[in-house]
Design a protein around this motif. Structure first.
Motif, PDB file in Angstrom:
ATOM      1  N   PHE A  25       0.816  -1.210   0.000  1.00 24.88           N
ATOM      2  CA  PHE A  25       0.000   0.000   0.000  1.00 24.88           C
ATOM      3  C   PHE A  25       0.852   1.264   0.000  1.00 24.88           C
ATOM      4  O   PHE A  25       0.459   2.270  -0.587  1.00 24.88           O
ATOM      5  CB  PHE A  25      -1.028  -0.023   1.133  1.00 24.88           C
ATOM      6  N   THR A  26       2.022   1.214   0.610  1.00 25.65           N
ATOM      7  CA  THR A  26       2.934   2.357   0.527  1.00 25.65           C
ATOM      8  C   THR A  26       3.338   2.588  -0.922  1.00 25.65           C
ATOM      9  O   THR A  26       3.284   3.719  -1.428  1.00 25.65           O
ATOM     10  CB  THR A  26       4.179   2.124   1.412  1.00 25.65           C
ATOM     11  N   TYR A  28       1.771   1.529  -3.626  1.00 26.99           N
ATOM     12  CA  TYR A  28       0.593   1.854  -4.424  1.00 26.99           C
ATOM     13  C   TYR A  28       0.204   3.319  -4.253  1.00 26.99           C
ATOM     14  O   TYR A  28      -0.121   4.000  -5.227  1.00 26.99           O
ATOM     15  CB  TYR A  28      -0.580   0.948  -4.041  1.00 26.99           C
ATOM     16  N   LEU A  29       0.233   3.808  -3.025  1.00 32.43           N
ATOM     17  CA  LEU A  29      -0.233   5.163  -2.754  1.00 32.43           C
ATOM     18  C   LEU A  29       0.789   6.246  -3.090  1.00 32.43           C
ATOM     19  O   LEU A  29       0.419   7.389  -3.331  1.00 32.43           O
ATOM     20  CB  LEU A  29      -0.671   5.282  -1.290  1.00 32.43           C
ATOM     21  N   THR A  30       2.074   5.904  -3.132  1.00 33.21           N
ATOM     22  CA  THR A  30       3.090   6.913  -3.444  1.00 33.21           C
ATOM     23  C   THR A  30       3.302   7.062  -4.933  1.00 33.21           C
ATOM     24  O   THR A  30       3.637   8.149  -5.398  1.00 33.21           O
ATOM     25  CB  THR A  30       4.426   6.591  -2.754  1.00 33.21           C
ATOM     26  N   GLU A  31       3.179   6.012  -5.687  1.00 35.45           N
ATOM     27  CA  GLU A  31       3.314   5.998  -7.142  1.00 35.45           C
ATOM     28  C   GLU A  31       4.387   6.958  -7.626  1.00 35.45           C
ATOM     29  O   GLU A  31       5.546   6.833  -7.259  1.00 35.45           O
ATOM     30  CB  GLU A  31       1.960   6.284  -7.781  1.00 35.45           C
ATOM     31  N   ASP A  33       4.557  10.284  -7.095  1.00 35.31           N
ATOM     32  CA  ASP A  33       4.731  11.469  -6.258  1.00 35.31           C
ATOM     33  C   ASP A  33       6.008  11.432  -5.416  1.00 35.31           C
ATOM     34  O   ASP A  33       6.674  12.447  -5.265  1.00 35.31           O
ATOM     35  CB  ASP A  33       3.511  11.675  -5.361  1.00 35.31           C
ATOM     36  N   HIS A  38       8.463   5.120  -3.106  1.00 36.32           N
ATOM     37  CA  HIS A  38       7.814   4.123  -3.971  1.00 36.32           C
ATOM     38  C   HIS A  38       8.800   3.006  -4.323  1.00 36.32           C
ATOM     39  O   HIS A  38       8.464   1.824  -4.239  1.00 36.32           O
ATOM     40  CB  HIS A  38       7.304   4.807  -5.244  1.00 36.32           C
ATOM     41  N   GLU A 148       1.459  -0.780 -14.037  1.00 34.38           N
ATOM     42  CA  GLU A 148       0.234  -0.243 -13.445  1.00 34.38           C
ATOM     43  C   GLU A 148      -0.909  -1.240 -13.520  1.00 34.38           C
ATOM     44  O   GLU A 148      -1.703  -1.348 -12.583  1.00 34.38           O
ATOM     45  CB  GLU A 148      -0.150   1.075 -14.111  1.00 34.38           C
ATOM     46  N   ASN A 152      -2.800  -2.626 -10.175  1.00 30.97           N
ATOM     47  CA  ASN A 152      -4.257  -2.565 -10.015  1.00 30.97           C
ATOM     48  C   ASN A 152      -4.871  -3.955  -9.902  1.00 30.97           C
ATOM     49  O   ASN A 152      -5.815  -4.158  -9.135  1.00 30.97           O
ATOM     50  CB  ASN A 152      -4.892  -1.771 -11.155  1.00 30.97           C
ATOM     51  N   LEU A 155      -4.360  -5.079  -6.441  1.00 25.78           N
ATOM     52  CA  LEU A 155      -5.326  -4.430  -5.558  1.00 25.78           C
ATOM     53  C   LEU A 155      -6.687  -5.127  -5.641  1.00 25.78           C
ATOM     54  O   LEU A 155      -7.352  -5.347  -4.621  1.00 25.78           O
ATOM     55  CB  LEU A 155      -5.459  -2.948  -5.903  1.00 25.78           C
TER      56      LEU A 155
END
Length: 188
Positions: A25-26, A28-31, A33, A38, A148, A152, A155
């Motif tokens: 999740f770290t 996935y959420l940082t992608e 940015d 990431h 990606e 996904n 996820l």
């Protein structure tokens, strides 16, 4: 309470599981940015998957693939039992859970493998940089799209996994999340 339960999940499986949740999740959420975070999270996921593959061969009884990877017929039979609300109880992973582990590990390997390819092609860094530096922009974009997709897809598999845990917990009247924290399940 201890006498009413049996130890199923060893500490390495439990630490692996929750660390993988955090690392995935770290990542996935940082992608894009926070690329450094990431990348670190992605390497962590890859290392954890490598550990789990090894532990699936030499680990404790319920951690081994031989304990929970079943034939397709057994998986389908189990899913039919769930749909009739009368599934057999398994001390370790049930056949559907075993299939989910295999799918998650494969999807995580694809995610991290293509992530390494993106890192090499776009940043000129990582273990694949020597092979992939200088590839065309379209090839780098293709690597990114596949990366990606698998992130996904992973996820999606996580959502199905969580739904399966909830359903299994309700059908058998046991808290499987607590079991993955304590390592213990109700005795048969």
């Amino acid at each position: 309470m201890q006498s009413d339960t049996i130890k199923v999940w060893d500490p390495l499986v439990r630490v692996f599981h929750w660390t993988l949740v955090l690392a995935f999740f770290t990542a996935y959420l940082t992608e894009d940015d926070w690329l450094d975070l990431h990348t670190l999270a992605g390497y962590t996921v890859l290392g954890l998957v490598a550990f789990r593959l090894l532990w699936g061969l030499i680990g404790t009884r319920h951690a081994r693939f031989g304990d929970f990877v079943k034939r397709p017929h057994e998986v389908l039979t189990y899913i039919k039992e769930v749909l009739t609300l009368h599934p057999r109880r398994y001390l370790g992973h049930n056949p559907a859970g075993g299939l989910m582990i295999v799918l998650l590990l494969a999807s995580l390997l694809a995610t991290t493998g293509f992530g390494l390819a993106v890192y090499a092609a776009e940043e000129g860094a990582g273990p694949l940089a020597g092979m992939l530096i200088g590839v065309s922009e379209s090839t780098g974009h293709l690597f990114e799209e596949v990366h990606e997709f698998f992130a996904n897809f992973t996820l999606f598999l996580v959502a199905v996994h969580v739904a399966g845990v909830i359903i299994e917990s309700l059908l058998h009247g046991e808290n499987l999340v607590r079991s993955m924290v304590t390592g213990r399940k109700p005795a048969p």
